[in-house]
Design a protein around this motif. Structure first.
Motif, PDB file in Angstrom:
ATOM      1  N   TRP A   1       3.282  -4.843   4.248  1.00 22.53           N
ATOM      2  CA  TRP A   1       4.661  -4.951   3.786  1.00 22.53           C
ATOM      3  C   TRP A   1       4.879  -4.233   2.448  1.00 22.53           C
ATOM      4  O   TRP A   1       5.939  -3.632   2.231  1.00 22.53           O
ATOM      5  CB  TRP A   1       5.044  -6.420   3.677  1.00 22.53           C
ATOM      6  CG  TRP A   1       6.493  -6.634   3.369  1.00 22.53           C
ATOM      7  CD1 TRP A   1       7.058  -6.970   2.188  1.00 22.53           C
ATOM      8  CD2 TRP A   1       7.580  -6.512   4.301  1.00 22.53           C
ATOM      9  NE1 TRP A   1       8.414  -7.067   2.307  1.00 22.53           N
ATOM     10  CE2 TRP A   1       8.762  -6.790   3.600  1.00 22.53           C
ATOM     11  CE3 TRP A   1       7.651  -6.193   5.663  1.00 22.53           C
ATOM     12  CZ2 TRP A   1      10.018  -6.753   4.200  1.00 22.53           C
ATOM     13  CZ3 TRP A   1       8.901  -6.154   6.267  1.00 22.53           C
ATOM     14  CH2 TRP A   1      10.059  -6.443   5.535  1.00 22.53           C
ATOM     15  N   HIS A   2       3.888  -4.295   1.562  1.00 25.95           N
ATOM     16  CA  HIS A   2       4.083  -3.764   0.210  1.00 25.95           C
ATOM     17  C   HIS A   2       3.456  -2.392  -0.018  1.00 25.95           C
ATOM     18  O   HIS A   2       3.749  -1.755  -1.048  1.00 25.95           O
ATOM     19  CB  HIS A   2       3.507  -4.742  -0.817  1.00 25.95           C
ATOM     20  CG  HIS A   2       4.228  -6.060  -0.860  1.00 25.95           C
ATOM     21  ND1 HIS A   2       5.488  -6.205  -1.402  1.00 25.95           N
ATOM     22  CD2 HIS A   2       3.873  -7.298  -0.403  1.00 25.95           C
ATOM     23  CE1 HIS A   2       5.881  -7.467  -1.298  1.00 25.95           C
ATOM     24  NE2 HIS A   2       4.912  -8.150  -0.687  1.00 25.95           N
ATOM     25  N   ILE A   3       2.612  -1.930   0.910  1.00 25.72           N
ATOM     26  CA  ILE A   3       1.989  -0.612   0.735  1.00 25.72           C
ATOM     27  C   ILE A   3       2.337   0.318   1.901  1.00 25.72           C
ATOM     28  O   ILE A   3       2.877   1.413   1.691  1.00 25.72           O
ATOM     29  CB  ILE A   3       0.461  -0.732   0.589  1.00 25.72           C
ATOM     30  CG1 ILE A   3       0.106  -1.488  -0.694  1.00 25.72           C
ATOM     31  CG2 ILE A   3      -0.184   0.650   0.573  1.00 25.72           C
ATOM     32  CD1 ILE A   3      -1.376  -1.682  -0.901  1.00 25.72           C
ATOM     33  N   THR A   4       2.037  -0.125   3.124  1.00 25.27           N
ATOM     34  CA  THR A   4       2.214   0.764   4.274  1.00 25.27           C
ATOM     35  C   THR A   4       3.674   1.125   4.496  1.00 25.27           C
ATOM     36  O   THR A   4       4.017   2.315   4.610  1.00 25.27           O
ATOM     37  CB  THR A   4       1.630   0.110   5.536  1.00 25.27           C
ATOM     38  OG1 THR A   4       0.258  -0.228   5.308  1.00 25.27           O
ATOM     39  CG2 THR A   4       1.727   1.064   6.709  1.00 25.27           C
ATOM     40  N   LEU A   5       4.545   0.114   4.563  1.00 27.24           N
ATOM     41  CA  LEU A   5       5.954   0.405   4.825  1.00 27.24           C
ATOM     42  C   LEU A   5       6.610   1.239   3.721  1.00 27.24           C
ATOM     43  O   LEU A   5       7.310   2.214   4.024  1.00 27.24           O
ATOM     44  CB  LEU A   5       6.727  -0.900   5.044  1.00 27.24           C
ATOM     45  CG  LEU A   5       6.670  -1.490   6.457  1.00 27.24           C
ATOM     46  CD1 LEU A   5       7.571  -2.702   6.556  1.00 27.24           C
ATOM     47  CD2 LEU A   5       7.069  -0.460   7.494  1.00 27.24           C
TER      48      LEU A   5
END
Length: 310
Positions: free
Chosen positions: A217-221
């Motif tokens: 949620w906080h890195i990939t997206l």
């Protein structure tokens, strides 16, 4: 007293000749593209804009009618312009997020470092390479209510057969589900985006104790937001141009349940010879796509994060 030309003037002359020679060569190389755009893109667009203000049936000369074609699109219910536009909007709203989510999920699975993963990537990309018409005909046979392999399989499993494309309530959802078959291109773009995310970010998140969901949620997206934005724009444009599957499988039926905007436009132009009305419909579609693209670009600053390299 006769003065001799100075060296700077000679260099300037040589430089000027070189500049003009390179400029002429450059214009000569781009001229085919420019002529192609003028003759086959901008020229027909200007002509269609004029035709949209006329009553034109190919066999007769265009007759100027002003804004009548544009008014008829919104007021004459038998033309089914607004109905077909609504069907297309429903398809776009449902199919574009479905394709994005499915393609992202497939890319996440195929991004794993496992043995033989390249074969799975190839298998999922092959449907994109197959010609669209051939794919649509195969699906038409598979979804045939009486002879199709899908219903035969459901009967063997003791499940009730589906109506698929033969009933108004299921025809449009079936076409929406069939759009997932062509996720190969979007999957490859997502896969490229995933492989471009620095591993250091995941290592830092792991050190901080972040679980897989928080990492996603906080890195990939956020790192994939430019890729999502690109696929969202192209997906919306493609969805509003949807034509071939509905034309081959349903012809807009049953009971106009799959009467897409482009199918309506095609029939007005090439079946009923309402070229003026069809041109007006084409320009309405062009304006809708331009407005949606502009809105997405204006809103992209709030959720699209571009990596700034120093």
């Amino acid at each position: 007293m006769v003065t001799q030309p100075t060296a700077p003037n000679t260099r300037r002359t040589r430089r000027s000749k070189l500049y003009w020679r390179e400029a002429i060569q450059g214009y000569a190389f781009i001229m085919p593209v420019v002529l192609g755009l003028i003759l086959f893109v901008f020229g027909p667009m200007i002509a269609s804009l004029y035709i949209s203000f006329t009553e034109y049936s190919i066999l007769q000369a265009p007759m100027w009618v002003g804004l009548r074609n544009y008014v008829d699109m919104f007021t004459r219910a038998p033309l089914r312009v607004m109905h077909s536009l609504w069907i297309t909007v429903i398809y776009a709203v449902c199919s574009v997020p479905l394709i994005l989510v499915t393609a992202l999920g497939a890319a996440l699975l195929l991004n794993q470092r496992l043995r033989g993963m390249r074969y799975f990537r190839t298998a999922l990309y092959i449907p994109t390479v197959v010609p669209l018409v051939a794919t649509v005909f195969v699906w038409g046979w598979l979804l045939n209510p009486s002879l199709g392999l899908v219903n035969a399989t459901l009967k063997l499993l003791g499940l009730p057969p589906g109506t698929w494309l033969s009933e108004p309530n299921t025809a449009l959802p079936t076409l929406i589900m069939l759009s997932v078959w062509g996720i190969g291109g979007s999957m490859v773009v997502f896969l490229a985006g995933l492989q471009g995310i620095p591993e250091s970010l995941y290592e830092a998140a792991k050190i901080d104790g972040a679980n897989e969901w928080r990492t996603f949620w906080h890195i990939t997206l956020p790192q994939l937001s430019p890729t999502i934005f690109f696929l969202l724009i192209t997906g919306i444009i493609s969805a509003f141009q949807y034509f071939a599957p509905a034309f081959i499988l349903t012809r807009g039926g049953p009971l106009f349940a799959t009467y897409f905007y482009n199918l309506n436009l095609y029939e007005k132009a090439f079946r009923w010879q309402f070229m003026g009305l069809a041109s007006a419909m084409a320009w309405l579609l062009f304006i809708i796509i331009i407005v949606l693209t502009y809105i997405l670009f204006r809103s992209s600053d709030a959720w699209v994060h571009y990596e700034v390299k120093r």
